[in-house]
Design a protein around this motif. Structure first.
Motif, PDB file in Angstrom:
ATOM      1  N   ASN A 495       0.837  -1.211   0.000  1.00 14.10           N
ATOM      2  CA  ASN A 495       0.000   0.000   0.000  1.00 14.10           C
ATOM      3  C   ASN A 495       0.862   1.248   0.000  1.00 14.10           C
ATOM      4  O   ASN A 495       0.578   2.228  -0.694  1.00 14.10           O
ATOM      5  CB  ASN A 495      -0.915   0.021   1.223  1.00 14.10           C
ATOM      6  N   THR A 545     -11.769   0.733  -1.945  1.00 14.20           N
ATOM      7  CA  THR A 545     -10.493   1.128  -2.558  1.00 14.20           C
ATOM      8  C   THR A 545     -10.645   2.466  -3.273  1.00 14.20           C
ATOM      9  O   THR A 545     -11.749   2.811  -3.700  1.00 14.20           O
ATOM     10  CB  THR A 545      -9.980   0.047  -3.519  1.00 14.20           C
ATOM     11  N   THR A 546      -9.587   3.177  -3.305  1.00 13.81           N
ATOM     12  CA  THR A 546      -9.581   4.421  -4.078  1.00 13.81           C
ATOM     13  C   THR A 546      -8.811   4.214  -5.373  1.00 13.81           C
ATOM     14  O   THR A 546      -8.569   5.165  -6.106  1.00 13.81           O
ATOM     15  CB  THR A 546      -8.926   5.560  -3.270  1.00 13.81           C
ATOM     16  N   LYS A 547      -8.379   2.942  -5.504  1.00 15.61           N
ATOM     17  CA  LYS A 547      -7.540   2.660  -6.672  1.00 15.61           C
ATOM     18  C   LYS A 547      -8.400   2.140  -7.817  1.00 15.61           C
ATOM     19  O   LYS A 547      -9.555   1.737  -7.613  1.00 15.61           O
ATOM     20  CB  LYS A 547      -6.476   1.621  -6.302  1.00 15.61           C
ATOM     21  N   GLY A 552      -6.238  -2.136  -7.343  1.00 13.31           N
ATOM     22  CA  GLY A 552      -6.591  -2.603  -5.988  1.00 13.31           C
ATOM     23  C   GLY A 552      -7.906  -3.326  -5.907  1.00 13.31           C
ATOM     24  O   GLY A 552      -8.813  -3.071  -6.680  1.00 13.31           O
ATOM     25  N   LEU A 553      -7.952  -4.264  -4.960  1.00 18.03           N
ATOM     26  CA  LEU A 553      -9.179  -5.027  -4.698  1.00 18.03           C
ATOM     27  C   LEU A 553      -9.955  -4.445  -3.522  1.00 18.03           C
ATOM     28  O   LEU A 553     -11.109  -4.755  -3.326  1.00 18.03           O
ATOM     29  CB  LEU A 553      -8.827  -6.483  -4.369  1.00 18.03           C
ATOM     30  N   GLY A 554      -9.273  -3.681  -2.714  1.00 20.96           N
ATOM     31  CA  GLY A 554      -9.908  -3.141  -1.491  1.00 20.96           C
ATOM     32  C   GLY A 554     -10.052  -4.158  -0.387  1.00 20.96           C
ATOM     33  O   GLY A 554     -10.845  -3.992   0.536  1.00 20.96           O
ATOM     34  N   LEU A 557      -6.460  -3.955   3.633  1.00 20.12           N
ATOM     35  CA  LEU A 557      -6.562  -3.494   5.016  1.00 20.12           C
ATOM     36  C   LEU A 557      -7.631  -4.263   5.796  1.00 20.12           C
ATOM     37  O   LEU A 557      -7.475  -4.516   6.999  1.00 20.12           O
ATOM     38  CB  LEU A 557      -6.848  -1.993   5.050  1.00 20.12           C
TER      39      LEU A 557
HETATM   40  P1  ADP Z   1      -6.488  -1.424  -2.183  1.00 21.86           P
HETATM   41  O1  ADP Z   1      -5.091  -1.230  -1.870  1.00 21.86           O
HETATM   42  O2  ADP Z   1      -6.704  -2.628  -3.020  1.00 21.86           O
HETATM   43  O3  ADP Z   1      -7.168  -0.242  -2.557  1.00 21.86           O
HETATM   44  P2  ADP Z   1      -6.735  -1.569   0.630  1.00 21.86           P
HETATM   45  O4  ADP Z   1      -7.751  -2.100   1.504  1.00 21.86           O
HETATM   46  O5  ADP Z   1      -5.377  -2.052   0.794  1.00 21.86           O
HETATM   47  O6  ADP Z   1      -7.207  -1.838  -0.832  1.00 21.86           O
HETATM   48  O7  ADP Z   1      -6.707  -0.027   0.751  1.00 21.86           O
HETATM   49  C1  ADP Z   1      -7.912   0.712   0.860  1.00 21.86           C
HETATM   50  C2  ADP Z   1      -7.663   2.122   0.556  1.00 21.86           C
HETATM   51  O8  ADP Z   1      -6.922   2.760   1.626  1.00 21.86           O
HETATM   52  C3  ADP Z   1      -6.831   2.389  -0.616  1.00 21.86           C
HETATM   53  O9  ADP Z   1      -7.564   2.327  -1.786  1.00 21.86           O
HETATM   54  C4  ADP Z   1      -6.281   3.736  -0.311  1.00 21.86           C
HETATM   55  O10 ADP Z   1      -7.187   4.762  -0.671  1.00 21.86           O
HETATM   56  C5  ADP Z   1      -6.149   3.778   1.109  1.00 21.86           C
HETATM   57  N1  ADP Z   1      -4.773   3.582   1.457  1.00 21.86           N
HETATM   58  C6  ADP Z   1      -4.224   2.431   1.859  1.00 21.86           C
HETATM   59  N2  ADP Z   1      -2.938   2.591   2.150  1.00 21.86           N
HETATM   60  C7  ADP Z   1      -2.667   3.878   1.875  1.00 21.86           C
HETATM   61  C8  ADP Z   1      -1.493   4.671   1.974  1.00 21.86           C
HETATM   62  N3  ADP Z   1      -0.324   4.143   2.405  1.00 21.86           N
HETATM   63  N4  ADP Z   1      -1.580   5.970   1.629  1.00 21.86           N
HETATM   64  C9  ADP Z   1      -2.708   6.500   1.239  1.00 21.86           C
HETATM   65  N5  ADP Z   1      -3.852   5.826   1.168  1.00 21.86           N
HETATM   66  C10 ADP Z   1      -3.825   4.518   1.465  1.00 21.86           C
END
Ligand code: ADP
Length: 604
Positions: A495, A545-547, A552-554, A557
């Motif tokens: 991440n 997810t913001t990706k 990203g799968l969301g 975390l």
């Molecule tokens: P994904 O990575 O597949 O999007 P995650 O559950 O890992 O799914 O992350 C959820 C969201 O949290 C991300 O889409 C992102 O917006 C935010 N995020 C996670 N890690 C970071 C980071 N290190 N910096 C900024 N935003 C983060």
């Protein structure tokens, strides 16, 4: 406690007294033995003294016994007897007798006419001269005239001195001319004795003491006199008194030895005071008694020491027994406590197992419910690529029909990518939903970080990310699963790289630890854009997810959060004041050591 110790003490002293009483009779034979010994010694001494004395006395008497007969033959004396009126003959006879007396040591020597008149005498010139005195009444004269040797003890009627008289007749054939008498002085025989405690006693035929070393015994009768004896005493006047007083001798006070002199009819006795024997006997008995006493005291001392020793042993034994009993009681208590503790431990273990199971089930239930809530999104997430795959596949068929193989290959590639994405979703979900059979174990933190970083080394190099590590050299041990921890760390680091990819250089990641009361906080900070407001609120949600869908799968975390909670830890995320995201893994401390458990496998 006091009475049982006092009783044997009293008993011991009593037994000692009894022993003393039993031993005391031993003194009696000792006394007898000593008495016999000392009596024997004394008797022997007295016998010798008596022999000596008797020999001396007899020697004195015998020296003069024959003298009257010898002297009777002297012509000078015979002449006087034949011519008593011859003054010259008398004179020479007197002088002759005087000379003989001086030579022989006799007391008096005198010549008597048959009438009993003294004709010539050795003491003619002395005041108490016997001249013209008549001694016809004396038994010795009668004996001599009768033709025997006259013997007589008696006091001199003129001198009053004691003497022993020997008389013999002077004969001319059958005719008695007269008699010659020798008087022997016996006074000196009494003075033979030194100043010794033994006493001498010479009694005559009448039992009257005639010679003795004790003047108060002299002329006392040692036995009652009969009438004939009294008459003889009255007639012969041998003693200064007609009736000699009785001699009162305390027989028990003296040890007596007698010897009878046949020729005189006398009895010579030696009397030794019994005290002479009693004194050494008493000393011997006293020494014996003393020795016995010392023996008894030693015995008593030994008994006392033995008793003390036995008492001490008994005391020690009792103390040891008490100690043993106490130890036994304490051991029993401890055993009881131990078994109770074991029971408690068992119960705790059981309860813990129950708890773990319950927790496990809760987590599982939570996961299932999360999956339930996720299922809509999951089906949506899977349906989307499925629909795309179907359309790409249909499309590929059409393209192949038209001979557009390159385009068809492009479609197939897209299909492959989509299936890859679907497999990835499924793998993550499997890992998430898997019932973790491993209990948390002690894991070293630094090696887990190194492992996670090594998997991402290529990405880090591409993005040129500076890594700032602030970790202690010594391993920090935490409660976790090795694979799960690596999975979490890998997700968080991936991440961070994703976030850093969005911004220009410099790109930095800070990894640091902080010891807390319960364990360790691991901080992961990057200088990326940080969480958006929305992401801060919802990042734990699955599929948030913001990706882009390709990025990203969301699920990262959401899965990390679930895993951390399953490990008894926590995942916190925030933005750093200086920008960028700050994620904190709150881990519980683990026991230091080597992890011997097999690594977990995601596929399980
Ligand atoms: P994904 O990575 O597949 O999007 P995650 O559950 O890992 O799914 O992350 C959820 C969201 O949290 C991300 O889409 C992102 O917006 C935010 N995020 C996670 N890690 C970071 C980071 N290190 N910096 C900024 N935003 C983060």
């Amino acid at each position: 406690m006091t009475s049982p110790t006092r009783t044997p003490k009293r008993l011991r002293w009593r037994s000692l007294v009894i022993l003393a009483l039993l031993l005391t009779p031993l003194l009696w034979p000792l006394q007898q033995l000593a008495q016999r010994y000392y009596s024997g010694v004394l008797a022997e001494q007295n016998r010798q003294t008596l022999d000596l004395y008797v020999a001396n006395l007899l020697g004195t008497l015998r020296r003069y016994e024959i003298l009257p007969q010898i002297l009777g033959d002297l012509p000078d004396l015979r002449r006087v007897l034949e011519a008593p009126d011859d003054g010259q003959a008398l004179n020479s006879a007197n002088r002759l007798l005087q000379r003989i007396r001086e030579q022989t040591g006799a007391d008096v020597i005198y010549l008597m006419a048959p009438s009993g008149n003294t004709l010539a005498t050795s003491n003619w010139d002395q005041e108490d001269s016997f001249v013209a005195r008549n001694f016809a009444f004396r038994p010795y004269f009668r004996e001599a005239i009768a033709g025997r040797v006259g013997r007589f003890f008696g006091l001199g009627t003129t001198s009053g001195k004691r003497g022993y008289y020997f008389a013999a007749a002077v004969r001319d054939g059958e005719r008695n001319l007269g008699a010659l008498v020798v008087k022997v002085d016996l006074d000196h025989t009494e003075t033979l004795w030194g100043n010794t405690p033994e006493q001498l006693l010479v009694t005559d035929a009448n039992g009257v003491v005639i010679l003795t070393s004790r003047s108060d015994w002299r002329f006392h009768a040692s036995r009652p006199l009969d009438a004939a004896e009294r008459a003889a005493i009255a007639a012969n006047i041998p003693y200064p008194t007609q009736s000699p007083p009785p001699l009162r001798l305390e027989e028990s006070a003296w040890i007596r030895q007698d010897r009878t002199l046949e020729e005189t009819g006398w009895t010579v006795s030696i009397l030794a005071p019994r005290a002479l024997v009693d004194r050494p006997v008493r000393t011997a008995v006293a020494i014996g008694g003393g020795a016995l006493l010392v023996l008894l005291l030693l015995l008593g001392l030994m008994m006392m020491r033995r008793r003390h020793y036995l008492e001490r042993i008994a005391l020690d034994t009792r103390a040891r027994q008490e100690l043993e009993q106490r130890v036994q009681a304490r051991t029993q208590d401890l055993e009881l406590l131990n078994s109770r503790l074991k029971q408690e431990v068992l119960e705790r273990e059981h309860a813990q197992q129950e708890l773990v199971r319950a927790q496990d089930e809760l987590v599982q239930a939570g996961k299932l419910s999360a999956l339930g809530t996720m299922s809509a999104s999951i089906s949506h997430e899977l349906n989307q690529p499925l629909a795309a795959i179907r359309s790409y596949a249909d499309n590929a068929g059409v393209l192949l029909d038209h001979g557009r193989t390159d385009d068809a290959r492009g479609n197939l590639k897209l299909i492959s990518q989509l299936t890859e994405r679907m497999a990835s979703i499924i793998a993550h979900l499997r890992a998430f939903a898997r019932r973790d059979r491993h209990a948390p174990e002690s894991v070293a933190l630094q090696p887990a970080i190194d492992d996670a970083l090594s998997l991402l080394v290529k990405r880090r190099r591409t993005l040129d990310v500076e890594l700032i590590r602030d970790l202690p050299d010594a391993n920090l041990w935490v409660q976790a699963g090795e694979t799960r921890l690596r999975q979490v760390l890998g997700n968080l680091l991936a991440n961070a790289f994703d976030a850093l990819a969005e911004r220009p250089q410099p790109r930095r990641i800070w990894i640091s630890t902080e010891l807390t009361a319960d364990g360790v906080d691991l901080h992961l900070r990057d200088n990326g854009p940080g969480f958006s407001q929305d992401a801060l609120m919802r990042a734990r949600e699955p599929f948030f997810t913001t990706k882009t869908s390709a990025q990203g799968l969301g699920l990262g975390l959401a899965i990390c959060d679930a895993l951390m909670r399953a490990l008894g830890g926590e995942l916190l995320f925030a933005n750093h004041p200086e920008g960028g995201a700050l994620l904190t893994l709150r881990l519980r401390a683990g026991a230091p050591g080597v992890n011997t458990q097999p690594s977990e496998d995601l596929a399980q």
